[in-house]
Structures are given as C-alpha cells and as structure tokens.
Design an enzyme around this catalytic site. Structure first.
Site, short mmCIF file in Angstrom:
data_model
loop_
_atom_site.label_atom_id
_atom_site.label_comp_id
_atom_site.label_asym_id
_atom_site.label_seq_id
_atom_site.Cartn_x
_atom_site.Cartn_y
_atom_site.Cartn_z
N VAL A 117 22.81 57.74 55.51
CA VAL A 117 22.23 58.13 56.79
C VAL A 117 21.55 56.94 57.47
CG1 VAL A 117 20.45 59.57 57.88
CG2 VAL A 117 21.98 60.55 56.16
N GLU A 118 20.87 56.12 56.71
CA GLU A 118 20.13 55.00 57.29
C GLU A 118 21.04 53.94 57.88
OE1 GLU A 118 17.05 54.75 57.98
OE2 GLU A 118 16.00 56.13 56.65
N THR A 119 22.05 53.48 57.11
CA THR A 119 22.85 52.33 57.55
C THR A 119 24.35 52.46 57.28
OG1 THR A 119 22.53 51.22 55.44
CG2 THR A 119 20.94 50.71 57.21
#
Length: 187
Positions: free
Chosen positions: A60-62
């Site tokens: 989700v982050e990167t």
C-alpha cells in the site's frame, strides 16, 4: 477453411485458459507478488510480526518501490516519517543507520518499519486494525479516537475513523493482507 481451423484451435485454447485461471489460484501470484521476501521474513521473525502484514503495508505504501519519498516527507519502502525513523533508530539502538540509509536501502527500512509495527502491536494489545490505523495516522491519534469513543478499533466500525485517508488506508492494507494470506501457503 482457414477460419474453421483457427476457430478449432482458438476455442480449446480459450477453454484451457479459463480452466487454468479459475481452478488454479497460482496465477494470482503474478497480480499480487511479494518482493523482498527474505528481508521481510528475517525482520518479521526477529520482531515477531506477521510477515503478511509487513508485505501488505509495503504494497500500500510504495508497491515495493525503493527510495520513495512522499509529499509529506515519509521515507523509503515502508514510508516512515523522519522523526519516527530517528526515534526508532534511537530506541532500537541502531546507531549504524542514517535517514539516507532508511530512505534508499531496503533492508534497514524494512527493519525499522517492522520494529515499529511490533511497538504498535504492543501499544494496541495486538489489535491489528488499530495497529494499521496507527501506522498511518500515528499512535496518538488512534489512542485519542479509542479513548474518546470516536472509533472502537474494530473493522466493522472502520467507517468511524475520523481521517478519511486512514479509513481508506486500513481497508487497502486489509485487502492486500487477505489476498496474500489466501494466495500464499506460507511466507
């Protein structure tokens, strides 16, 4: 005649593809890959954190892209804010790391991100939903929501999380967590 031969070839090929897709979930690994498994596995084991949760947060982050920096200044593959990263390095006695290392190197970023997840897990008594929310919004905000009754810390009431970004974040992390745990037998 050529059309008939082509149809006789394409129809069975199509049926075969459909059978493979619907009866073999391994192809989903192409859609939901997990990169940096060794690093995630090592740090998740060392800090007793679910590796699928770590992978879901990274996704989700990167989307597993290294050296990222958000508009807000979060660093690396696990998108840690510089102040949080500095605090973690001090608390975990990781004197050999710097913010540049955290931003650009996979292993140190996963190490401190996983260490942080362990700390959040302890703070929130193993409540995975609250841990995910705290990773995004900060533990202070989540503690405030829980103590004031704005949110009860459950998935069923995730709609009550005051920050829309955090609500969406929790849902996305849990979506990937479900995909990974259903798709992969073990980490």
């Amino acid at each position: 005649m050529k059309k008939l031969v082509r149809k006789r070839f394409l129809l069975p090929l199509f049926v075969l593809v459909v059978i493979v897709v619907f009866f073999n979930s391994r192809w989903l690994g192409w859609i939901y890959p997990i990169e940096y498994k060794e690093e995630i596995r090592a740090h998740a084991s060392a800090y007793e954190v679910d590796p699928f949760l770590v992978a879901s947060i990274i996704r989700v982050e990167t989307n597993f892209k290294p050296s990222m920096e958000s508009k807000k200044g979060a660093l690396g593959i696990m998108q840690l804010m510089p102040n949080t990263a500095q605090w973690i390095m001090e608390q975990a006695h990781l004197d050999n790391m710097s913010l540049e290392t955290v931003k650009h190197e996979i292993d140190p970023n996963i190490q401190i991100g996983t260490w942080y997840l362990r700390q959040l897990n302890r703070q929130f008594g193993g409540n995975k939903i609250a841990v995910i929310a705290a990773y995004n919004a900060g533990p202070g905000n989540v503690k405030s929501w829980l103590s004031s009754g704005k949110w009860d810390g459950t998935l069923e009431d995730v709609k009550d999380i005051p920050f829309g970004e955090t609500r969406h974040y929790v849902q996305r992390v849990l979506y990937y967590y479900k995909q990974y745990t259903e798709l992969y037998d073990a980490f």
